[in-house]
Design an enzyme around this catalytic site. Structure first.
Site, PDB file in Angstrom:
ATOM      1  N   HIS A   1      68.509 122.631 -41.664  1.00 40.10           N
ATOM      2  CA  HIS A   1      69.807 123.413 -42.074  1.00 40.10           C
ATOM      3  C   HIS A   1      69.821 123.232 -43.829  1.00 40.10           C
ATOM      4  O   HIS A   1      70.520 122.859 -43.829  1.00 40.10           O
ATOM      5  CB  HIS A   1      70.587 123.901 -41.342  1.00 40.10           C
ATOM      6  N   ARG A   2      69.482 123.790 -44.964  1.00 40.78           N
ATOM      7  CA  ARG A   2      69.054 123.464 -46.208  1.00 40.78           C
ATOM      8  C   ARG A   2      70.550 124.168 -46.708  1.00 40.78           C
ATOM      9  O   ARG A   2      70.547 123.081 -47.917  1.00 40.78           O
ATOM     10  CB  ARG A   2      67.896 123.358 -46.916  1.00 40.78           C
TER      11      ARG A   2
ATOM     12  N   HIS B   1      72.521 102.789 -41.783  1.00 37.91           N
ATOM     13  CA  HIS B   1      72.617 101.643 -40.686  1.00 37.91           C
ATOM     14  C   HIS B   1      71.989 100.676 -41.564  1.00 37.91           C
ATOM     15  O   HIS B   1      72.025  99.731 -40.681  1.00 37.91           O
ATOM     16  CB  HIS B   1      71.647 102.466 -39.420  1.00 37.91           C
TER      17      HIS B   1
ATOM     18  N   ARG C   1      70.361 127.489 -33.285  1.00 36.47           N
ATOM     19  CA  ARG C   1      70.527 126.781 -32.583  1.00 36.47           C
ATOM     20  C   ARG C   1      71.922 127.052 -30.670  1.00 36.47           C
ATOM     21  O   ARG C   1      72.061 126.068 -30.353  1.00 36.47           O
ATOM     22  CB  ARG C   1      71.131 125.870 -33.335  1.00 36.47           C
TER      23      ARG C   1
ATOM     24  N   ASN D   1      78.632 126.859 -45.355  1.00 32.83           N
ATOM     25  CA  ASN D   1      79.636 128.027 -45.195  1.00 32.83           C
ATOM     26  C   ASN D   1      79.067 129.374 -44.334  1.00 32.83           C
ATOM     27  O   ASN D   1      78.024 129.189 -43.573  1.00 32.83           O
ATOM     28  CB  ASN D   1      79.370 128.908 -46.725  1.00 32.83           C
TER      29      ASN D   1
ATOM     30  N   MET E   1      76.171 108.564 -41.686  1.00 30.23           N
ATOM     31  CA  MET E   1      76.257 106.893 -41.285  1.00 30.23           C
ATOM     32  C   MET E   1      75.021 106.324 -41.696  1.00 30.23           C
ATOM     33  O   MET E   1      73.995 106.238 -41.393  1.00 30.23           O
ATOM     34  CB  MET E   1      76.644 106.641 -40.120  1.00 30.23           C
TER      35      MET E   1
END
Length: 260
Positions: free
Chosen positions: A81-82, A91, A169, A158, A89
C-alpha cells in the site's frame, strides 16, 4: 500475538475534513466555517464526502500505528500500500536472537503441523546463529531466516488510504494475518474518529452504499447487529452472491477469534 496501537493522529481530523469539504463548495475561508461548524454538520459533511466518493478531503487526517509481533509475510503485504509511510525493525541491527526470535505460526499450521513448523523454525534459527558465530555479518546471516520471523513496523496512513486499505484487507479473501491487522487498525481509528470511519469496510460495503439511496446507507455495525439486513448488490466484486455477502463479512472478522 499481533499488537496494533494507534500512537498518533490528527486530533481534529473529522472537523478538518468537514471544513475542507465545505470550503470546496464555498467562497468563504477557513475561519468563517470553523467558528460555526457544529457536530451535526461535521457528520453531515463527512457522510456526504464518503457516500459520493469525494475521497480527496479524507487525505487531511493522518494516523500512525505501531504494529508489533507480525511476520515478514504480513509486513511485505502492508508495504504494497504505497500511499503510506513505513519504518520497520531491521534484522541487520536488531538481531532476532534468544527471546526475540518468535516466528509466527499460522492458525492452520497450529491445528495440523505445529511440530513440523516449529522444527523448521528451530533449524533456521540454529543455522542463523551458527553463521553469526562463524563471522558472517548480520546483513548476510539473515538470509536464512524464515518469512515467518517476527517483526515490528510503524505505519502512517491518511484516512483516504485507510479506506482503500480496509476495502481490500477487511475482505475475507485477504490472507489471515493482514486481515487481522486490518480489523485491529479499524478498531483503533474508530475509537478516536467514529464518524469518519463509520462507513468504511470491505469493498462490498463501499459498493453497496454507492448504489443505495443516501438515507439507506449501511455500515459494518449494521451487518453485525441486524441479521435481517439484505444487500441490494447481486454479487460483490469478488463474486460472492448477494445472499452470502453478509455471512462472508462476519466470517472475515472471525479471524480475530482464531488468533487469541
Amino acid at each position: 500475538m499481533i499488537s496494533v496501537k494507534l500512537v498518533s493522529y490528527t486530533n481534529d481530523g473529522e472537523k478538518v475534513i468537514a471544513i475542507a469539504a465545505k470550503m470546496s463548495r464555498s467562497r468563504k475561508g477557513w475561519d468563517y466555517h470553523e467558528k460555526d461548524m457544529t457536530d451535526d454538520e461535521i457528520e453531515t459533511w463527512i457522510r456526504d464526502a464518503i457516500l459520493h466518493g469525494y475521497w480527496s478531503v479524507l487525505e487531511h487526517s493522518v494516523y500512525t500505528f505501531s504494529i508489533e509481533e507480525i511476520s515478514r509475510v504480513a509486513s511485505h503485504q502492508l508495504v504494497r500500500h504505497r500511499i503510506a509511510s513505513y519504518t520497520q525493525m531491521s534484522h541487520r541491527f536488531a538481531k532476532p536472537i534468544d527471546e526475540y526470535y518468535k516466528p509466527i505460526i499460522p492458525p492452520s499450521a497450529k491445528k495440523r503441523s505445529k511440530e513440523l513448523v516449529e522444527k523448521a523454525y528451530k533449524e533456521a534459527y540454529d543455522n542463523y546463529y551458527t553463521l553469526l558465530e562463524s563471522g558472517v555479518p548480520e546483513e548476510d546471516a539473515r538470509y536464512v531466516l524464515p518469512n515467518g520471523v517476527n517483526t515490528n513496523i510503524v505505519v502512517t496512513m491518511n484516512a483516504r488510504e485507510l479506506y482503500n486499505f480496509f476495502s481490500l484487507r477487511l475482505c475475507s479473501r485477504a490472507q489471515w494475518e493482514i486481515r487481522a491487522i486490518a480489523w485491529k487498525m479499524l478498531e483503533e481509528v474508530k475509537k478516536v474518529h467514529p464518524r469518519l470511519f463509520k462507513y468504511t469496510g470491505p469493498n462490498c460495503i463501499i459498493h453497496e452504499n454507492f448504489i443505495r439511496n443516501e438515507n439507506e446507507s449501511i455500515t459494518l455495525e449494521d451487518i453485525f447487529k441486524d441479521y435481517k439486513l439484505e444487500f441490494i448488490s447481486q454479487r460483490c466484486i469478488e463474486g460472492v452472491l448477494r445472499d452470502g455477502i453478509k455471512k462472508c463479512i462476519i466470517n472475515s472478522r472471525s479471524v480475530l477469534d482464531n488468533i487469541k
